[in-house]
Design a protein around this motif. Structure first.
Motif, short mmCIF file in Angstrom:
data_model
loop_
_atom_site.label_atom_id
_atom_site.label_comp_id
_atom_site.label_asym_id
_atom_site.label_seq_id
_atom_site.Cartn_x
_atom_site.Cartn_y
_atom_site.Cartn_z
N PHE A 298 0.84 -1.21 0.00
CA PHE A 298 0.00 0.00 0.00
C PHE A 298 0.87 1.26 0.00
CE2 PHE A 298 -1.83 3.40 2.62
CZ PHE A 298 -2.92 3.75 1.83
N LEU A 299 1.91 1.28 0.82
CA LEU A 299 2.79 2.45 0.88
C LEU A 299 3.50 2.68 -0.45
CD1 LEU A 299 4.34 2.06 4.44
CD2 LEU A 299 2.68 3.77 3.69
N GLN A 300 3.89 1.60 -1.12
CA GLN A 300 4.53 1.73 -2.42
C GLN A 300 3.59 2.37 -3.43
OE1 GLN A 300 5.73 -2.30 -3.22
NE2 GLN A 300 7.79 -2.01 -2.35
N LEU A 301 2.36 1.89 -3.46
CA LEU A 301 1.38 2.45 -4.40
C LEU A 301 1.04 3.89 -4.04
CD1 LEU A 301 -1.06 -0.59 -4.82
CD2 LEU A 301 0.75 0.15 -6.38
N TYR A 302 0.98 4.18 -2.74
CA TYR A 302 0.67 5.54 -2.30
C TYR A 302 1.77 6.51 -2.70
CZ TYR A 302 -0.37 9.41 0.90
OH TYR A 302 -0.64 10.64 1.42
N ASN A 303 3.02 6.10 -2.48
CA ASN A 303 4.15 6.96 -2.84
C ASN A 303 4.27 7.15 -4.34
OD1 ASN A 303 4.94 7.33 -0.15
ND2 ASN A 303 6.24 5.53 -0.16
N ASP A 304 3.85 6.14 -5.11
CA ASP A 304 3.90 6.24 -6.58
C ASP A 304 2.65 6.89 -7.16
OD1 ASP A 304 6.34 5.00 -6.49
OD2 ASP A 304 5.57 2.99 -6.97
N GLU A 305 1.75 7.33 -6.26
CA GLU A 305 0.51 8.00 -6.65
C GLU A 305 -0.33 7.13 -7.58
OE1 GLU A 305 1.48 11.83 -8.23
OE2 GLU A 305 2.20 12.61 -6.31
N LYS A 306 -0.43 5.83 -7.24
CA LYS A 306 -1.20 4.89 -8.04
C LYS A 306 -2.50 4.47 -7.35
CE LYS A 306 2.71 2.98 -10.58
NZ LYS A 306 3.47 1.75 -10.92
N ILE A 307 -2.88 5.20 -6.31
CA ILE A 307 -4.15 4.93 -5.62
C ILE A 307 -5.14 6.02 -5.99
CG2 ILE A 307 -5.27 4.67 -3.37
CD1 ILE A 307 -2.66 3.64 -2.27
N SER A 308 -6.34 5.64 -6.35
CA SER A 308 -7.33 6.60 -6.83
C SER A 308 -7.74 7.57 -5.73
CB SER A 308 -8.57 5.86 -7.36
OG SER A 308 -9.24 5.21 -6.29
N GLU A 309 -8.23 8.72 -6.16
CA GLU A 309 -8.70 9.73 -5.20
C GLU A 309 -9.87 9.20 -4.39
OE1 GLU A 309 -9.54 13.48 -6.93
OE2 GLU A 309 -7.48 13.83 -7.63
N GLU A 310 -10.72 8.41 -5.03
CA GLU A 310 -11.87 7.83 -4.32
C GLU A 310 -11.39 6.96 -3.16
OE1 GLU A 310 -15.61 4.73 -5.05
OE2 GLU A 310 -14.23 5.22 -6.69
N SER A 311 -10.39 6.13 -3.39
CA SER A 311 -9.87 5.26 -2.34
C SER A 311 -9.22 6.07 -1.23
CB SER A 311 -8.84 4.26 -2.92
OG SER A 311 -9.47 3.40 -3.86
N LEU A 312 -8.49 7.12 -1.60
CA LEU A 312 -7.83 7.96 -0.60
C LEU A 312 -8.86 8.68 0.27
CD1 LEU A 312 -4.92 9.51 -2.71
CD2 LEU A 312 -4.76 7.71 -0.97
N MET A 313 -9.96 9.09 -0.33
CA MET A 313 -11.02 9.74 0.44
C MET A 313 -11.68 8.74 1.38
SD MET A 313 -12.79 12.29 -2.38
CE MET A 313 -13.96 12.87 -1.16
N ARG A 314 -11.89 7.51 0.94
CA ARG A 314 -12.48 6.50 1.80
C ARG A 314 -11.58 6.20 3.00
NH1 ARG A 314 -16.34 2.65 -0.43
NH2 ARG A 314 -17.17 3.40 -2.40
N LEU A 315 -10.28 6.30 2.78
CA LEU A 315 -9.31 6.03 3.86
C LEU A 315 -9.07 7.27 4.72
CD1 LEU A 315 -6.70 3.92 1.87
CD2 LEU A 315 -8.26 3.06 3.62
N GLY A 316 -9.63 8.41 4.34
CA GLY A 316 -9.42 9.63 5.10
C GLY A 316 -8.06 10.25 4.88
N LEU A 317 -7.44 9.92 3.73
CA LEU A 317 -6.11 10.47 3.43
C LEU A 317 -6.17 11.62 2.44
CD1 LEU A 317 -4.11 7.13 3.07
CD2 LEU A 317 -4.20 8.67 5.03
N LEU A 318 -7.39 12.01 2.06
CA LEU A 318 -7.56 13.11 1.13
C LEU A 318 -8.75 13.94 1.57
CD1 LEU A 318 -6.37 14.23 -1.55
CD2 LEU A 318 -8.17 12.96 -2.73
N GLY A 319 -8.50 15.22 1.82
CA GLY A 319 -9.55 16.08 2.33
C GLY A 319 -10.58 16.44 1.26
#
Length: 319
Positions: A298-319
């Motif tokens: 997960f951290l690898q994909l997050y650092n490579d910006e390969k996680i969708s904005e929808e998923s980041l919002m669900r995880l609370g990592l995107l305001g």
């Protein structure tokens, strides 16, 4: 803990259900390389620990056994080892007969007597194993390779080095992103063909859906497995004709990627050796390694910006 983390990533749609990549490997146990003579000396140490616990005098000639151990450590020629094995086995056989009598007459809590009976059963199985070896048998089923890890088995997986590892079978499945979806531990080396249906069912259960691609090597190939999972449109089991031309390149690359995922899990993520004892210990160790593996992915994909904005919002990592 593993289930909670996995479900959070799945519900957030970080983990894709598109592909199921299955392969098996060995989870080595933390034991020294087993030899027949060395195991006999280890068996005596187990009986000595038992004797000390119950204040029972040692019933074998310790000086003679110490001399044999010294000769074994100094002389490693094949002919000399065979003679040492036979001499040590004679002493062990006599010691085991006495140990049987002691265990039968043992008084104390049920738990202590149960442990003593389990040790006796293990030693008797080891004695039968030695008898088969003396009879010229080379392939001994359920061969004891460690008294600390009685469930450990010699397993060959077709590699040049090491040609044989001592531990348990580890059945893994991944998706195409590289997330580890399922992890199963098995004693010995079950046939890959029999493992495929159960792993496919477990994959569907964890991912709440049927994958579009199911990919494995030819070791999983059978008529039954070519239609499992049910409803999966593309099942590739090591032969190019398993899928259409438009999916062939994808499946072959995914099969190659599976080897890479397993190499990372064994060399970097802890699956290279279990530091916990017993089948239960191996299961706990594997779950901890699986948790770390998926968090790192997960951290690898997050650092490579390969996680969708929808998923980041669900995880609370995107305001």
């Amino acid at each position: 803990m593993e289930s909670i983390i996995f479900n959070i990533l799945r519900v957030a749609k970080v983990i894709d259900t598109d592909s199921m990549l299955i392969d098996s490997t060995v989870l080595p146990d933390n034991i020294i390389y087993p030899t027949d003579v060395g195991l006999i000396f280890k068996a005596f140490r187990k009986m000595e620990q038992f004797a000390r616990q119950y204040y029972i005098p040692i019933w074998w000639d310790r000086k003679e056994l110490r001399q044999l151990r010294r000769e074994y450590n100094l002389n490693r020629k094949k002919t000399e080892i065979e003679d040492l094995f036979f001499d040590a086995l004679l002493i062990f056989s006599a010691g085991l007969r006495k140990f049987k009598t002691i265990v039968k007459s043992l008084e104390g809590p049920d738990q202590d007597r149960k442990k003593a009976q389990q040790l006796l059963a293990l030693l008797m199985l080891f004695q039968d194993q030695n008898a088969l070896k003396l009879g010229g048998e080379r392939h001994i089923p359920n061969r004891i390779v460690s008294f600390d890890e009685p469930d450990s088995r010699p397993i060959k997986k077709g590699k040049k080095h090491p040609s044989c590892e001592f531990g348990s079978t580890l059945q893994l499945s991944f998706n195409r992103q590289g997330f580890m979806i399922t992890m199963e531990n098995f004693i010995g080396k079950p046939n890959d063909k029999t493992l495929w249906p159960g792993t496919a069912q477990l994959f569907e259960k964890r991912m709440k859906g049927v994958p579009e691609h199911a990919i494995g090597d030819q070791g999983y190939r059978s008529r039954l497995n070519q239609v499992i999972p049910k409803g999966c449109p593309h099942i590739f089991l090591g032969k190019s004709q398993d899928v259409g031309k438009e999916k062939r390149d994808f499946c072959q690359k995914a099969r190659s990627a599976t080897e890479g995922f397993i190499a990372i899990s064994k060399n970097i993520r802890g699956f290279g050796c279990s530091l916990y004892q017993g089948s239960d210990g191996n299961r706990i160790w594997s779950l901890l390694c699986q948790t770390a593996y998926n968090l790192k992915k997960f951290l690898q994909l997050y650092n490579d910006e390969k996680i969708s904005e929808e998923s980041l919002m669900r995880l609370g990592l995107l305001g």
